[in-house]
Design an enzyme around this catalytic site. Structure first.
Site, short mmCIF file in Angstrom:
data_model
loop_
_atom_site.label_atom_id
_atom_site.label_comp_id
_atom_site.label_asym_id
_atom_site.label_seq_id
_atom_site.Cartn_x
_atom_site.Cartn_y
_atom_site.Cartn_z
N THR A 100 -70.20 -55.73 32.58
CA THR A 100 -69.70 -57.20 32.81
C THR A 100 -68.63 -57.74 31.44
O THR A 100 -67.50 -58.08 31.86
CB THR A 100 -70.68 -58.28 32.83
N ASN A 141 -69.75 -55.13 39.63
CA ASN A 141 -70.61 -54.26 40.19
C ASN A 141 -69.79 -53.26 41.00
O ASN A 141 -70.64 -52.30 41.62
CB ASN A 141 -72.02 -54.71 40.84
N THR A 186 -74.85 -4.23 26.09
CA THR A 186 -75.95 -4.96 26.65
C THR A 186 -76.90 -5.10 25.86
O THR A 186 -77.52 -4.14 25.17
CB THR A 186 -76.46 -4.42 28.28
N SER A 317 -63.73 -20.23 2.27
CA SER A 317 -64.45 -20.21 1.47
C SER A 317 -63.94 -21.11 0.33
O SER A 317 -63.00 -20.81 -0.13
CB SER A 317 -65.26 -19.10 1.16
N LYS A 323 -61.89 -14.69 2.22
CA LYS A 323 -62.66 -15.02 3.08
C LYS A 323 -62.11 -15.95 4.21
O LYS A 323 -61.35 -16.95 3.77
CB LYS A 323 -64.21 -15.66 2.77
#
Length: 465
Positions: A100, A141, A186, A317, A323
């Site tokens: 509302t 609504n 797998t 890093s 890195k």
């Protein structure tokens, strides 16, 4: 100085420059929850203006709304759809009242823009009233559920473009890596050879399938309950209004919206939103799975898989020199976790609906639209900042194939399972390659072995189209 406005609780002063009014002010005071206003959901503001425009046009055709007022309201709605005045939508995204506050924020802003269009000061609601004119033949609504579906349809269009973008990025890499041989795995153990192109091609297909599912579920959102008013009985809506409003809304938005067969059911049911959330969760899960694979395949550079290189986009890093981290897959996965979490909140909010209305659509919409927006950005980021710049470490990939006991599987049809097992066992025990042992035992010639161990045979490659 401001202007005085009155509601059922009394008088309040509203800043002169504000297009919102007293009911919006009450909502801002009542719901200081997230600090995020509904204006952050640009498509919701656009959608609710489209709904109000359609309703005004339908009311005018049915002689319920004066043409001058209709024109002013339509002009105001068009301004909002064009991107103006969005900063006037100030209520919190999480709010009580089943939306509302959002509806009244829109009603007040549209009324005051319309008043100015006609040359009248803001707040002269005896001329154009937020409830009596802008909200004519409507209820929160039916307006709010319809608007949020239209908003999601707008947002989904952007998501589909983004998913296609990242799908094409993976498809391009699949072609680039078409014959680059590597080991498949797998359960994180060596399996049998494949190509890097097949791996990236699978990523492209996964995303494409999910885009199709998004498109399918979006069709559910085109069923609306506009005209249902309070609980679905259509009280205070004139005969013919429901059909006219839907027709105008379809013309305004370009979406083929249709009125639900049973408006009482449609006003309380949020099943399509739950299904959309579940589909978004599917997209999120698959995207994160792909990003997990990219992080694994690029792990290293010396002590990991190091099969592919992700483009370096920032130092990784504050303490370890040189890195570089897989920050783009990491951020995409975090978006996925958010969407998965959103699905829980949406499911609970949907279940909590009672009797003729679900009062928790504000949080459902906020979580859905935020998730769509974040997934859209994540797909573009993944494509542009990561996938497009991936390169393959072809030498390392081939070395791993040549030294993998998984090659023995390819020899089963020629040498038999027992002999192939013996070769695999020796290779594992000695660290030697399968091909080397086959040649040493004089089980095959070098030429025969080259054919069997070619990418075309090992990976069962299909010709590029």
């Amino acid at each position: 100085m401001g202007r005085q406005e009155k509601d059922l609780l009394g008088f309040r002063e509203i800043p002169n420059e504000a297009y919102w009014g007293i009911q919006t002010l009450r909502a801002v005071e009542n719901f200081p929850i997230t600090g995020i206003t509904i204006s952050t959901h640009t498509n919701l503001i656009k959608a609710i203006a489209a709904v109000k425009m359609a309703c005004a046009q339908a009311n005018a055709e049915l002689n319920q709304l004066d043409p001058t007022k209709k024109d002013a309201i339509v002009t105001a709605c068009q301004h909002i759809m064009d991107g103006h005045h969005h900063n006037q939508f100030i209520v919190d995204v999480i709010q009580g009242g089943a939306g509302t506050s959002t509806n009244m924020n829109a009603n007040e802003v549209i009324a005051n823009i319309a008043l100015e269009t006609l040359g009248h000061p803001k707040g002269t609601y005896d001329l154009i009233n937020p409830n009596d004119h802008v909200n004519l033949s409507q209820s929160t609504n039916d307006v709010y559920p319809t608007a949020l579906k239209i908003a999601l349809l707008y947002s989904i269009e952007d998501l589909k473009v983004a998913m296609n973008h990242v799908q094409q990025s993976f498809a391009h890499k699949a072609r680039e890596f078409y014959s680059v041989l590597k080991m498949g795995r797998t359960q994180l153990q060596d399996a049998v050879p494949m190509t890097l192109g097949q791996e990236f091609g699978a990523f492209a297909i996964m995303i494409g399938e999910d885009r199709d599912r998004i498109e399918e579920v979006a069709q559910l959102l085109t069923e609306i309950n506009l005209g249902a008013t309070a609980i679905g009985t259509g009280i205070n809506a004139p005969l013919g209004y429901t059909e006219l409003a839907a027709q105008h809304l379809a013309t305004i938005t370009g979406f083929n919206v249709t009125t639900a067969a049973d408006l009482v059911e449609a006003t309380q049911d949020v099943g399509s939103l739950v299904q959309m959330s579940g589909t978004l969760k599917r997209v999120a899960v698959k995207l994160s799975k792909i990003c997990n694979d990219l992080r694994l395949l690029s792990s290293g550079p010396r002590a990991g898989f190091s099969e592919i290189n992700l483009p370096p986009v920032q130092a990784g890093s504050s303490i370890m020199p040189g890195k570089v981290n897989p920050v783009i897959p990491e951020v995409v996965s975090q978006v996925a976790y958010e969407v998965i979490g959103n699905d829980v909140a949406i499911s609970i909010a949907a279940e909590a609906g009672q009797l003729q209305l679900n009062a928790f659509e504000p949080v459902i919409f906020h979580k859905l639209d935020s998730g769509i927006g974040h997934l859209t950005a994540a797909c573009h980021t993944l494509a542009d900042r990561c996938v497009n710049g991936i390169t393959a470490n072809e030498t390392r990939l081939r070395e791993m194939v040549e030294h993998s006991i998984g090659l023995a599987t390819a020899l089963n049809p020629l040498l038999g399972y027992s002999v192939a097992t013996s070769i695999a066992s020796e290779a594992l025990a000695t660290g030697r390659g399968v091909a080397e042992i086959v040649l040493e035992r004089e089980l095959m010639t070098a030429e025969e072995l080259a054919v069997v161990l070619s990418p075309e045979k090992l990976a069962n490659l299909r010709p590029l189209l």
